[in-house]
Design an enzyme around this catalytic site. Sequence first.
Site, short mmCIF file in Angstrom:
data_model
loop_
_atom_site.label_atom_id
_atom_site.label_comp_id
_atom_site.label_asym_id
_atom_site.label_seq_id
_atom_site.Cartn_x
_atom_site.Cartn_y
_atom_site.Cartn_z
N SER A 62 0.82 -1.21 0.00
CA SER A 62 0.00 0.00 0.00
C SER A 62 0.86 1.26 0.00
O SER A 62 2.04 1.24 0.34
CB SER A 62 -0.90 0.02 1.23
OG SER A 62 -1.57 -1.21 1.37
N1 SAH Z 1 -0.89 -4.96 4.00
C1 SAH Z 1 -0.09 -5.27 2.83
C2 SAH Z 1 -0.75 -4.87 1.53
C3 SAH Z 1 -1.85 -5.75 1.26
S1 SAH Z 1 -2.47 -5.91 -0.38
C4 SAH Z 1 1.28 -4.68 2.92
O1 SAH Z 1 1.59 -3.99 3.90
O2 SAH Z 1 2.09 -4.96 2.03
C5 SAH Z 1 -3.84 -6.92 0.09
C6 SAH Z 1 -3.50 -8.34 0.41
O3 SAH Z 1 -4.69 -8.97 0.86
C7 SAH Z 1 -3.03 -9.13 -0.81
O4 SAH Z 1 -1.77 -9.69 -0.57
C8 SAH Z 1 -4.10 -10.21 -0.97
O5 SAH Z 1 -3.59 -11.46 -1.40
C9 SAH Z 1 -4.64 -10.31 0.45
N2 SAH Z 1 -5.98 -10.90 0.55
C10 SAH Z 1 -7.06 -10.69 -0.24
N3 SAH Z 1 -8.09 -11.44 0.19
C11 SAH Z 1 -7.67 -12.10 1.30
C12 SAH Z 1 -8.28 -13.03 2.19
N4 SAH Z 1 -9.55 -13.43 2.05
N5 SAH Z 1 -7.54 -13.53 3.20
C13 SAH Z 1 -6.25 -13.15 3.38
N6 SAH Z 1 -5.63 -12.28 2.56
C14 SAH Z 1 -6.32 -11.77 1.53
#
Ligand code: SAH
Length: 215
Positions: A62
């Site tokens: 992000s």
């Molecule tokens: N917080 C992260 C950025 C996240 S991007 C950072 O600091 O880098 C969002 C993430 O959520 C992605 O990696 C995606 O694979 C994950 N995601 C989406 N749906 C999800 C679910 N149901 N359970 C766990 N992770 C999920």
Amino acid sequence: MTDDLAERKMQFMFALRSKGVTDVHVLTAMEKIDRGLFVKGLFADRAYEDTPLPIPCGQTISQPSVVGLMTQALKVSPRDKVLEVGTGSGYQAAILSQLARRVYTVERHRRLVAGAKEIFEILDLANVTAFAADGSFGLPDQAPFDRIIVTAAAEDAPGPLLAQLKVGGIMVVPVGQSDAVQSMIRVVRTETGFDYEEIRPVRFVPLVEGMARDN
Ligand code: SAH
């Protein structure tokens, strides 16, 4: 540190402040946790720009100011047990580790979990645990939580996550019906229900049900 790197890190902190990240604990955590460790390959030299960047599995780390604003909205205190849904690179979880007692983070891509765990070890972050799991169901074994942060966008605050929030607990989650229109909301669990407050427009990758199959 070369002068250039020092300069970029200064710009990074300046961008956070100018976008409204004012909480001194959040700023200190973001100064300490080096985003450069979480961005690999082609985009590594852009780690200190205030912009989201690609990470493996088609996901994104992000935008730093959004990480700061979400963390600030979560009002983490040193005694808190926090759940993050969407580990991604592990950057947000590492920031939280500086502010909370205990951090659990879950991610549906095993490869991302492995990458994040490696960095947590390098940084010696002993209070963070990453799991490969579908975070839409939370983490029932460790519930309830003082704080929950979702870093992928859902249509609504997911019911199982609301159920795993303590009374007095806070959840921050981007919600929206489409990729284009999302807003970050803060939910506070009260004795009798939930209070919702809209914080700002955001844009996140979607929360997807089930484990990813590509690894
Ligand atoms: N917080 C992260 C950025 C996240 S991007 C950072 O600091 O880098 C969002 C993430 O959520 C992605 O990696 C995606 O694979 C994950 N995601 C989406 N749906 C999800 C679910 N149901 N359970 C766990 N992770 C999920």
